[in-house]
Design a protein around this motif. Structure first.
Motif, PDB file in Angstrom:
ATOM      1  N   GLU A  54       3.219 -50.602  46.025  1.00  0.00           N
ATOM      2  CA  GLU A  54       4.449 -50.167  46.666  1.00  0.00           C
ATOM      3  C   GLU A  54       5.002 -48.888  46.052  1.00  0.00           C
ATOM      4  OE1 GLU A  54       7.298 -53.280  46.827  1.00  0.00           O
ATOM      5  OE2 GLU A  54       5.845 -54.805  47.378  1.00  0.00           O
ATOM      6  N   ARG A  55       4.202 -48.155  45.301  1.00  0.00           N
ATOM      7  CA  ARG A  55       4.701 -46.969  44.597  1.00  0.00           C
ATOM      8  C   ARG A  55       5.115 -45.867  45.560  1.00  0.00           C
ATOM      9  NH1 ARG A  55       4.298 -46.807  39.248  1.00  0.00           N
ATOM     10  NH2 ARG A  55       3.073 -48.410  38.192  1.00  0.00           N
ATOM     11  N   ASP A  56       4.634 -45.928  46.787  1.00  0.00           N
ATOM     12  CA  ASP A  56       5.034 -44.900  47.749  1.00  0.00           C
ATOM     13  C   ASP A  56       6.474 -45.101  48.220  1.00  0.00           C
ATOM     14  OD1 ASP A  56       2.554 -43.789  47.551  1.00  0.00           O
ATOM     15  OD2 ASP A  56       1.748 -44.898  49.286  1.00  0.00           O
ATOM     16  N   GLU A  61      16.320 -48.681  46.207  1.00  0.00           N
ATOM     17  CA  GLU A  61      16.066 -50.023  46.699  1.00  0.00           C
ATOM     18  C   GLU A  61      14.881 -50.647  45.987  1.00  0.00           C
ATOM     19  OE1 GLU A  61      15.624 -49.956  50.876  1.00  0.00           O
ATOM     20  OE2 GLU A  61      17.659 -49.232  51.283  1.00  0.00           O
ATOM     21  N   TYR A  62      13.891 -49.844  45.696  1.00  0.00           N
ATOM     22  CA  TYR A  62      12.693 -50.339  45.027  1.00  0.00           C
ATOM     23  C   TYR A  62      13.022 -50.811  43.616  1.00  0.00           C
ATOM     24  CZ  TYR A  62       8.175 -50.172  42.622  1.00  0.00           C
ATOM     25  OH  TYR A  62       7.072 -50.478  41.871  1.00  0.00           O
ATOM     26  N   SER A  63      13.763 -49.980  42.857  1.00  0.00           N
ATOM     27  CA  SER A  63      14.078 -50.337  41.472  1.00  0.00           C
ATOM     28  C   SER A  63      15.011 -51.533  41.416  1.00  0.00           C
ATOM     29  CB  SER A  63      14.707 -49.140  40.753  1.00  0.00           C
ATOM     30  OG  SER A  63      15.919 -48.756  41.382  1.00  0.00           O
ATOM     31  N   VAL A  67      14.562 -55.310  39.614  1.00  0.00           N
ATOM     32  CA  VAL A  67      15.523 -55.986  38.745  1.00  0.00           C
ATOM     33  C   VAL A  67      15.793 -57.401  39.236  1.00  0.00           C
ATOM     34  CG1 VAL A  67      17.915 -55.963  37.916  1.00  0.00           C
ATOM     35  CG2 VAL A  67      16.613 -53.843  38.004  1.00  0.00           C
ATOM     36  N   GLY A  68      15.983 -57.542  40.552  1.00  0.00           N
ATOM     37  CA  GLY A  68      16.218 -58.874  41.103  1.00  0.00           C
ATOM     38  C   GLY A  68      15.060 -59.803  40.860  1.00  0.00           C
ATOM     39  N   GLU A  69      13.828 -59.299  41.031  1.00  0.00           N
ATOM     40  CA  GLU A  69      12.659 -60.128  40.792  1.00  0.00           C
ATOM     41  C   GLU A  69      12.527 -60.468  39.310  1.00  0.00           C
ATOM     42  OE1 GLU A  69       7.872 -60.202  41.894  1.00  0.00           O
ATOM     43  OE2 GLU A  69       9.147 -58.510  42.487  1.00  0.00           O
ATOM     44  N   ALA A  70      12.866 -59.504  38.441  1.00  0.00           N
ATOM     45  CA  ALA A  70      12.795 -59.760  37.002  1.00  0.00           C
ATOM     46  C   ALA A  70      13.764 -60.867  36.597  1.00  0.00           C
ATOM     47  CB  ALA A  70      13.103 -58.484  36.228  1.00  0.00           C
ATOM     48  N   LEU A  71      14.960 -60.847  37.174  1.00  0.00           N
ATOM     49  CA  LEU A  71      15.935 -61.881  36.839  1.00  0.00           C
ATOM     50  C   LEU A  71      15.489 -63.258  37.306  1.00  0.00           C
ATOM     51  CD1 LEU A  71      19.312 -60.052  37.575  1.00  0.00           C
ATOM     52  CD2 LEU A  71      18.363 -60.669  35.345  1.00  0.00           C
ATOM     53  N   GLN A 145      11.040 -52.874  32.730  1.00  0.00           N
ATOM     54  CA  GLN A 145      10.561 -51.599  32.193  1.00  0.00           C
ATOM     55  C   GLN A 145      10.105 -50.671  33.312  1.00  0.00           C
ATOM     56  OE1 GLN A 145       7.568 -52.834  29.382  1.00  0.00           O
ATOM     57  NE2 GLN A 145       9.062 -53.040  27.700  1.00  0.00           N
ATOM     58  N   GLU A 146       9.468 -51.240  34.323  1.00  0.00           N
ATOM     59  CA  GLU A 146       9.055 -50.439  35.469  1.00  0.00           C
ATOM     60  C   GLU A 146      10.277 -49.871  36.190  1.00  0.00           C
ATOM     61  OE1 GLU A 146       6.590 -48.739  38.494  1.00  0.00           O
ATOM     62  OE2 GLU A 146       6.238 -49.390  36.418  1.00  0.00           O
ATOM     63  N   SER A 147      11.300 -50.700  36.362  1.00  0.00           N
ATOM     64  CA  SER A 147      12.518 -50.239  37.023  1.00  0.00           C
ATOM     65  C   SER A 147      13.236 -49.190  36.179  1.00  0.00           C
ATOM     66  CB  SER A 147      13.453 -51.427  37.288  1.00  0.00           C
ATOM     67  OG  SER A 147      14.623 -51.016  37.932  1.00  0.00           O
ATOM     68  N   ALA A 148      13.190 -49.343  34.846  1.00  0.00           N
ATOM     69  CA  ALA A 148      13.863 -48.390  33.960  1.00  0.00           C
ATOM     70  C   ALA A 148      13.233 -47.008  34.035  1.00  0.00           C
ATOM     71  CB  ALA A 148      13.841 -48.899  32.528  1.00  0.00           C
ATOM     72  N   THR A 149      11.932 -46.939  34.398  1.00  0.00           N
ATOM     73  CA  THR A 149      11.303 -45.623  34.509  1.00  0.00           C
ATOM     74  C   THR A 149      11.895 -44.805  35.659  1.00  0.00           C
ATOM     75  OG1 THR A 149       9.568 -46.537  35.940  1.00  0.00           O
ATOM     76  CG2 THR A 149       9.142 -46.483  33.553  1.00  0.00           C
TER      77      THR A 149
END
Length: 852
Positions: A54-56, A61-63, A67-71, A145-149
């Protein structure tokens, strides 16, 4: 025998661990150290792999989705281990013994600990403290960490909090935490991030950054300007005490007022009467009898001795009191029943508020005086039952008015308040006054409300004094302002937060008096500190400490210490102090946990001992002297040590300080060597605390030997000089006062009385619990005083009669001398009231007038 095993369990553990070490000691396996999370295989965690395609669609919204999935991965890990859950204490006296036994069993089945289990303060081998993460934690962290980037502020903040507090079982890493907070602050100027950066610069905790008061003030100012309450409070304290900046009372008042306004708004946001809560701030050292232990500490000696308590029996007094009261309540003792209701209503340390139980006990009390139809019980042999029933009715009315444990019901509140008023209950009068003032189920009537407030205030009921003071203050006239201030000062004696707020406003704006910046700052500070649930982290710190997490407890207590809480400062210094453990277990023992590097900071300990001492903590002042004496956290400075001990001994509250001064005079350390002054301080230490008898006696024995040798050898030191004790000359008033002085009997011991009044939001009015005892003592005293007065009057009357008689005789004698002898008879001289020596009647008078 109660508390026998808990007190001896540590020694049993020491014996068992010695046996274990002798039989099972094995070297730690260095190969068991964990590896970097970033090297947890070449492939990324499963959750992250699922979103690689999903990097495209990168963007906000992606980040946020990450976060929601991480929680969703992390939140289940926090259940049952939440640092925000309520602190619960066991009510069983064997808790301490079970704790130590559990520690023993858990340690006996594990290998020796790694070389360093302290908080990682190095960003080594990856951002996760060099430890392997697996399962949901690894998945959640990878997503964050991915979202923080993508500079997602929520993800950065969560990672910063996790690495600082260790949330979700994430390993603490203060260096990574500082980097994350800095990243967030530079991106958005987030006030919480600025606050945390300021905190880390102020303390240098964990070595993440060096201490820098200037940078700390800068970042706290950024946070405060954005409305961060804790930073506002921190800056106010720093300006008030000149920490990292010059003293500036006006700046301190500005920031303290901002926080106090929020605190008072929060307090008033509840139902009529304001919020009620159990205070969470207390001194950790007091759990062990004080910094120096039971009896040696000022907090548990002398006038403070009833508050002392051992750590293993921290809840023993509460358990004993509740058990005793429950027993007496079961036998029909309405006083015990009322006391149980009040304890459960107010709550306290170790006992949460329990409205259901409180209501049950209050209903039981009123049921012994009123029937269900409202009529009084016909016959009762229970004195004072009316007063206690009216008090209980006042509590029931308050509960229904505020919706505490029941649905809000103003009809029932009015019903119970009116019942309580019939017996003159101050709480009922204040509650009914609030209903008239606010128009709750009755027509608004300010005059009637004022009358009710005044009746309750005359009984020294603090909430009513505040309410009446507010009514006077609203009038605006000079005389009304003075009356209002007097009422606020009376209520402030009981710690009423609104009273302190109004006193602060009056002092700050010079209402009816000259403006006093210092007084305003002190009052505003008190208001801020009383709103603990809103502004402090004491609850989280207490929970962490109870769970054995000293590192987390230290961080949370340090937050409160930076805000200016004296108890927070004392707790931080106590945790950092290397000498506060009475029983030091060997580091080779499998049951002793290695001291974290985070807790090894004597420099910071001295800083907080000093700040606590400046807020009138006597034990902290003595400890500060110890640090200067032994060169802990600073270079040795005997003069500063002596100054600290002298300041702590001024009011004769610390036997330890007096003893230390005696030792310094005896040995000439920091003070002139003088055996006579040394003896004087040793004697004063014994007078301050009788428990110092053994060490003082030994020291005096050695001192006398040294003094005698000094005298024999004509030494230069001033030897002990023995001075006769002056006899005390009592005046008549002193003699009468000492004669009448009598220790009154108490219905219950100190601990129980303290439990009844502690944390009472309605504290201030007399509930009549001890009226029978006090009345007996007062009547007896009046009888004695009346008899003494009558005796004094009779003596005075007799003297006046004798004086008049002598005057009459003198006048008659003068008349006879002027008139001359009558009938050839010679005038007889006046013999006075009693025959004189030489008179023939004198011997007969001495013998008692026998024969007459």
């Amino acid at each position: 025998m109660k508390g026998y095993w808990p007190r001896r369990m540590p020694f049993i553990i020491v014996f068992l661990q010695i046996i274990y070490v002798a039989a099972h000691t094995q070297p730690a396996n260095p190969q068991t150290e964990t590896s970097d999370v970033s090297s947890n295989g070449d492939s990324p965690p499963a959750a992250l792999s699922a979103v690689q395609n999903e990097r495209d669609h990168r963007g906000t919204e992606y980040s946020q989705g990450l976060v929601g999935e991480a929680l969703s991965f992390l939140e289940p890990l926090e259940k049952g281990n939440s640092r925000y859950s309520s602190l619960k204490s066991s009510r069983f006296p064997s808790t301490a013994a079970l704790y130590f036994l559990g520690e023993l069993v858990s340690q006996l089945y594990f290998s020796a600990p790694p070389a360093d289990q302290g908080t990682s303060d190095k960003g080594a081998r990856g951002r996760d403290g060099g430890q392997t993460l697996s399962g949901p934690l690894a998945n959640g962290v990878a997503l964050l960490q991915e979202s923080a980037t993508y500079n997602d502020s929520d993800a950065i903040y969560l990672l910063a909090q996790m690495s600082f507090y260790g949330n979700f079982t994430y390993p603490k890493n203060l260096t990574e935490s500082f980097q994350r907070y800095s990243q967030l602050a530079s991106l958005t100027g987030n006030s919480s991030a600025q606050h945390m950066i300021g905190f880390m610069y102020a303390t240098g905790v964990g070595g993440a950054v060096p201490r820098d008061p200037a940078k700390a003030l800068l970042h706290h100012t950024f946070a405060a300007e954005a409305g961060h309450s804790k930073s506002e409070m921190t800056i106010a304290f720093r300006y008030q005490n000149g920490i990292g900046t010059s003293r500036n009372c006006d700046e301190s008042v500005i920031y303290y007022k901002k926080v106090a306004d929020k605190a008072i708004a929060w307090y008033r946001s509840d139902e009529p009467g304001g919020k009620a809560w159990v205070a969470d701030s207390y001194s950790l050292a007091d759990e062990n009898g004080g910094v120096y232990g039971e009896g040696a500490s000022a907090s548990s000696a002398g006038i403070n001795s009833p508050r002392g308590g051992g750590a293993l029996d921290a809840h023993a007094a509460l358990d004993d009191v509740l058990e005793y009261l429950d027993l007496m309540s079961g036998k029909g003792d309405f006083k015990a029943t009322f006391s149980l209701g009040r304890i459960h209503y107010n709550g306290q340390k170790g006992l949460n508020r329990n409205m259901k139980a409180a209501r049950k006990y209050f209903q039981a009390v009123v049921g012994q005086y009123w029937k269900r139809d409202g009529t009084k019980v016909e016959t009762t042999d229970k004195p004072d039952i009316e007063k206690f029933a009216c008090n209980a009715a006042g509590y029931l009315g308050r509960m229904y008015m505020r919706g505490e444990g029941v649905d809000i019901n103003y009809d029932k509140a009015l019903f119970w308040f009116r019942r309580g008023v019939t017996g003159g209950d101050a709480g009922s009068e204040n509650g009914l006054g609030l209903m008239y003032l606010l128009g709750l189920k009755v027509s608004k009537d300010g005059i009637k409300a004022a009358d009710l407030f005044r009746a309750a205030a005359e009984q020294d009921y603090a909430p009513a004094q505040v309410n009446l003071g507010k009514l006077h203050l609203d009038q605006g006239r000079t005389e009304d302002v003075q009356i209002a201030r007097s009422y606020f000062e009376l209520a402030a004696r009981y710690g009423n937060i609104e009273a302190y707020y109004y006193l602060a406003e009056i002092a700050n704006f010079g209402i009816g008096r000259d403006r006093s910046c210092g007084l305003a700052a002190a009052y505003y500070k008190t208001v801020c500190e009383k709103a603990e649930p809103l502004l402090s982290s004491f609850a989280e710190a207490n929970e962490a400490y109870a769970n054995g997490d000293r590192e987390l407890a230290l961080l949370d207590y340090m937050m409160t210490a930076e805000q200016g809480y004296e108890k927070g400062q004392a707790n931080v210094a106590y945790l950092l102090d290397q000498e506060n453990s009475i029983l030091k277990l060997s580091t080779l023992s499998p049951i002793s946990k290695p001291r974290s590097t985070l807790l090894e900071n004597p420099d910071l300990a001295l800083v907080y001992w000093t700040r606590s001492a400046k807020q009138s903590n006597i034990d902290s002042m003595v400890k500060m002297g110890d640090y200067y004496l032994n060169g802990i956290g600073s270079e040795p400075d005997m003069e500063k040590a002596a100054a600290c001990y002298t300041a702590a001994s001024e009011f004769h509250q610390s036997a330890q300080a007096l003893y230390n001064l005696g030792w310094m005079h005896e040995n000439g350390v920091g003070l002139i060597q003088d055996f006579h002054l040394a003896k004087r301080f040793y004697d004063e230490a014994l007078e301050t605390n009788d428990e110092a008898y053994f060490p003082v006696t030994l020291s005096l024995l050695k001192l006398r030997l040294r003094s005698a040798w000094n005298t024999l050898t004509h030494g230069r030191v001033n030897s002990i000089r023995y001075e006769p004790a002056p006899s005390k000359q009592w005046s008549l008033s002193e003699w009468i006062n000492n004669f009448l002085e009598d220790d009154r009997l108490q219905y219950m011991d100190y601990e129980e009385e303290d439990l009844l009044h502690r944390n009472d939001p309605t504290h201030g009015a007399d509930d009549g619990m001890y009226d029978d005892v006090i009345d007996d003592g007062v009547v007896e005293s009046f009888i004695i005083i009346a008899l003494a007065g009558a005796l004094v009057w009779l003596i005075y009357y007799r003297q006046q009669r004798q004086l008049a008689h002598r005057q009459n005789n003198g006048a008659a004698r003068d008349q006879r001398n002027q008139a001359g002898p009558v009938g050839g008879q010679q005038a007889q001289p006046d013999g006075g009231v009693f025959p004189r020596n030489g008179d023939p009647a004198f011997a007969q008078w001495v013998a008692g007038g026998v024969g007459h």
